[in-house]
Design a protein around this motif. Structure first.
Motif, PDB file in Angstrom:
ATOM      1  N   TYR A 228      18.117 -26.921  28.193  1.00  0.00           N
ATOM      2  CA  TYR A 228      17.831 -26.076  29.342  1.00  0.00           C
ATOM      3  C   TYR A 228      18.638 -24.792  29.187  1.00  0.00           C
ATOM      4  N   GLU A 229      17.964 -23.655  29.205  1.00  0.00           N
ATOM      5  CA  GLU A 229      18.640 -22.368  29.073  1.00  0.00           C
ATOM      6  C   GLU A 229      18.739 -21.702  30.443  1.00  0.00           C
ATOM      7  N   VAL A 230      19.952 -21.284  30.791  1.00  0.00           N
ATOM      8  CA  VAL A 230      20.195 -20.677  32.101  1.00  0.00           C
ATOM      9  C   VAL A 230      20.509 -19.195  31.899  1.00  0.00           C
ATOM     10  N   PRO A 231      19.609 -18.301  32.295  1.00  0.00           N
ATOM     11  CA  PRO A 231      19.843 -16.863  32.087  1.00  0.00           C
ATOM     12  C   PRO A 231      20.818 -16.294  33.108  1.00  0.00           C
ATOM     13  N   GLY A 232      21.447 -15.173  32.730  1.00  0.00           N
ATOM     14  CA  GLY A 232      22.212 -14.389  33.671  1.00  0.00           C
ATOM     15  C   GLY A 232      23.621 -14.859  33.968  1.00  0.00           C
ATOM     16  N   GLU A 233      24.089 -15.877  33.267  1.00  0.00           N
ATOM     17  CA  GLU A 233      25.444 -16.381  33.509  1.00  0.00           C
ATOM     18  C   GLU A 233      26.157 -16.636  32.185  1.00  0.00           C
ATOM     19  N   GLY A 234      27.503 -16.718  32.266  1.00  0.00           N
ATOM     20  CA  GLY A 234      28.323 -16.899  31.084  1.00  0.00           C
ATOM     21  C   GLY A 234      28.932 -18.281  30.973  1.00  0.00           C
ATOM     22  N   HIS A 235      29.906 -18.390  30.103  1.00  0.00           N
ATOM     23  CA  HIS A 235      30.451 -19.686  29.710  1.00  0.00           C
ATOM     24  C   HIS A 235      31.105 -20.442  30.859  1.00  0.00           C
ATOM     25  N   ASP A 236      31.800 -19.744  31.731  1.00  0.00           N
ATOM     26  CA  ASP A 236      32.583 -20.402  32.778  1.00  0.00           C
ATOM     27  C   ASP A 236      31.777 -20.722  34.028  1.00  0.00           C
ATOM     28  N   ALA A 237      30.491 -20.453  34.031  1.00  0.00           N
ATOM     29  CA  ALA A 237      29.685 -20.696  35.228  1.00  0.00           C
ATOM     30  C   ALA A 237      29.666 -22.174  35.619  1.00  0.00           C
ATOM     31  N   PHE A 238      29.878 -23.046  34.651  1.00  0.00           N
ATOM     32  CA  PHE A 238      29.755 -24.479  34.928  1.00  0.00           C
ATOM     33  C   PHE A 238      30.879 -25.043  35.783  1.00  0.00           C
ATOM     34  N   VAL A 239      31.977 -24.332  35.915  1.00  0.00           N
ATOM     35  CA  VAL A 239      33.046 -24.817  36.785  1.00  0.00           C
ATOM     36  C   VAL A 239      32.941 -24.222  38.188  1.00  0.00           C
ATOM     37  N   ASP A 240      31.891 -23.472  38.445  1.00  0.00           N
ATOM     38  CA  ASP A 240      31.602 -22.914  39.767  1.00  0.00           C
ATOM     39  C   ASP A 240      30.496 -23.748  40.402  1.00  0.00           C
ATOM     40  N   PRO A 241      30.802 -24.528  41.437  1.00  0.00           N
ATOM     41  CA  PRO A 241      29.788 -25.408  42.030  1.00  0.00           C
ATOM     42  C   PRO A 241      28.587 -24.670  42.594  1.00  0.00           C
ATOM     43  N   THR A 242      28.700 -23.344  42.819  1.00  0.00           N
ATOM     44  CA  THR A 242      27.599 -22.585  43.412  1.00  0.00           C
ATOM     45  C   THR A 242      26.744 -21.853  42.377  1.00  0.00           C
ATOM     46  N   SER A 243      27.039 -21.993  41.105  1.00  0.00           N
ATOM     47  CA  SER A 243      26.348 -21.223  40.069  1.00  0.00           C
ATOM     48  C   SER A 243      24.961 -21.784  39.769  1.00  0.00           C
ATOM     49  N   ALA A 244      24.149 -20.952  39.124  1.00  0.00           N
ATOM     50  CA  ALA A 244      22.840 -21.411  38.665  1.00  0.00           C
ATOM     51  C   ALA A 244      22.982 -22.496  37.611  1.00  0.00           C
ATOM     52  N   ALA A 245      24.019 -22.398  36.782  1.00  0.00           N
ATOM     53  CA  ALA A 245      24.262 -23.416  35.767  1.00  0.00           C
ATOM     54  C   ALA A 245      24.515 -24.779  36.397  1.00  0.00           C
ATOM     55  N   MET A 246      25.278 -24.790  37.507  1.00  0.00           N
ATOM     56  CA  MET A 246      25.514 -26.058  38.181  1.00  0.00           C
ATOM     57  C   MET A 246      24.280 -26.529  38.935  1.00  0.00           C
ATOM     58  N   ARG A 247      23.477 -25.613  39.463  1.00  0.00           N
ATOM     59  CA  ARG A 247      22.224 -26.034  40.105  1.00  0.00           C
ATOM     60  C   ARG A 247      21.315 -26.707  39.092  1.00  0.00           C
ATOM     61  N   GLN A 248      21.291 -26.199  37.859  1.00  0.00           N
ATOM     62  CA  GLN A 248      20.499 -26.855  36.822  1.00  0.00           C
ATOM     63  C   GLN A 248      21.070 -28.233  36.493  1.00  0.00           C
ATOM     64  N   THR A 249      22.393 -28.341  36.473  1.00  0.00           N
ATOM     65  CA  THR A 249      23.030 -29.636  36.246  1.00  0.00           C
ATOM     66  C   THR A 249      22.627 -30.627  37.331  1.00  0.00           C
ATOM     67  N   LEU A 250      22.622 -30.198  38.583  1.00  0.00           N
ATOM     68  CA  LEU A 250      22.243 -31.069  39.685  1.00  0.00           C
ATOM     69  C   LEU A 250      20.775 -31.503  39.569  1.00  0.00           C
ATOM     70  N   ARG A 251      19.926 -30.605  39.105  1.00  0.00           N
ATOM     71  CA  ARG A 251      18.518 -30.970  38.915  1.00  0.00           C
ATOM     72  C   ARG A 251      18.372 -32.052  37.848  1.00  0.00           C
ATOM     73  N   VAL A 252      19.118 -31.904  36.757  1.00  0.00           N
ATOM     74  CA  VAL A 252      19.053 -32.928  35.710  1.00  0.00           C
ATOM     75  C   VAL A 252      19.578 -34.265  36.239  1.00  0.00           C
ATOM     76  N   LEU A 253      20.651 -34.199  37.039  1.00  0.00           N
ATOM     77  CA  LEU A 253      21.210 -35.413  37.646  1.00  0.00           C
ATOM     78  C   LEU A 253      20.262 -36.032  38.665  1.00  0.00           C
ATOM     79  N   GLY A 254      19.455 -35.208  39.296  1.00  0.00           N
ATOM     80  CA  GLY A 254      18.563 -35.697  40.332  1.00  0.00           C
ATOM     81  C   GLY A 254      19.259 -35.941  41.657  1.00  0.00           C
ATOM     82  N   VAL A 255      20.290 -35.127  41.939  1.00  0.00           N
ATOM     83  CA  VAL A 255      21.018 -35.293  43.217  1.00  0.00           C
ATOM     84  C   VAL A 255      21.035 -33.976  43.996  1.00  0.00           C
TER      85      VAL A 255
END
Length: 255
Positions: A228-255
């Motif tokens: 899954y490619e997440v445009p518009g964000e950088g490496h540290d976006a995953f530690v931000d619970p509000t980022s698009a990268a984390m929203r994609q993570t939540l979608r994969v988790l299904g929660v």
């Protein structure tokens, strides 16, 4: 929610934080359970607290979260292979002290579909450890391992020549190529989990091309893997619970 510190080994860094969601967040069924493996160049400059915000956000969604620490490359027993073995032990702790604490708290989890998530160096460790476990512990099946902007191939230029990788491994690639291959997720045989790689397109720390190559090669070898490619964000976006990268993570988790 409640957080409990649990040791899974004798060394000071062999512990984790277990997040227990409140009853009104969990619903009536079995709660999903996630193991978090933090990143940070395999270095003591970073610790499991970089994932605290993510852990709390997941617990707010009813997820039981096991956020693990491990001995990093500057610590006695850390480096390779100790760091990798610690993460295996931390995941196996699901069978023992984590299950014991869940029983004490009266929380039932879905042991048939656990998820391991790791960011950056933690993504390397998450995929490698899950591969070595063949996608399961004695009591838990790991349905998915989510690797967030990970380093998945220690055998290619741009990875094995990174100072942090050389420090982790203890010697340059040309001195111990077999150890680099053994530590590389890209060199592991297929295992019974899906590797879901989520990579930010604007990542300047770990090029997205590494994940593209990993997924193409892994699927060709018979490994269940998806990118899954997440445009518009950088490496540290995953530690931000509000980022698009984390929203994609939540979608994969299904929660």
């Amino acid at each position: 929610m409640r957080r409990v510190k649990i040791a899974y080994g004798d060394a000071p860094s062999m512990f984790g934080h277990l997040y227990l969601p409140d009853a009104d967040k969990r619903g009536e069924g079995r709660a999903p359970i996630v193991v978090l493996v933090h990143g940070g160049f395999w270095s003591t400059e970073y610790s499991l607290v970089v994932y605290t915000g993510v852990a709390r956000a997941l617990a707010d969604r009813g997820v039981v979260v096991w956020n693990v620490e491990y001995r990093r490359r500057e610590e006695g027993g850390g480096g390779w292979p100790g760091t990798g073995r610690d993460v295996i032990a931390a995941i196996r702790a699901l069978d023992g002290p984590v299950t014991d604490q869940l029983a004490t708290a009266g929380i039932r989890v879905d042991a048939s579909n656990a998820t391991v998530i790791g960011h950056s160096a933690g993504g390397h460790l998450a995929v490698w450890a899950t591969a070595r476990l063949r996608g399961a512990t004695d009591r838990f099946r790991i349905g998915t391992v989510i690797a967030q902007s990970p380093v998945l191939d220690f055998t290619e230029t741009g990875a094995h020549d990174r100072p942090s990788v050389v420090d982790l491994m203890g010697a340059p690639f040309d001195k111990i190529p077999d150890r680099y291959r053994e530590a590389s997720p890209s060199q592991q045989p297929p295992f019974d989990s899906t590797v879901a790689v989520i990579h930010t397109v604007d990542d300047e720390s770990v090029p997205i091309e590494m994940s593209r190559r990993y997924v193409a090669d892994a699927t060709a070898r018979g490994q269940s893997a998806v990118l899954y490619e997440v445009p518009g964000e950088g490496h540290d976006a995953f530690v931000d619970p509000t980022s698009a990268a984390m929203r994609q993570t939540l979608r994969v988790l299904g929660v």
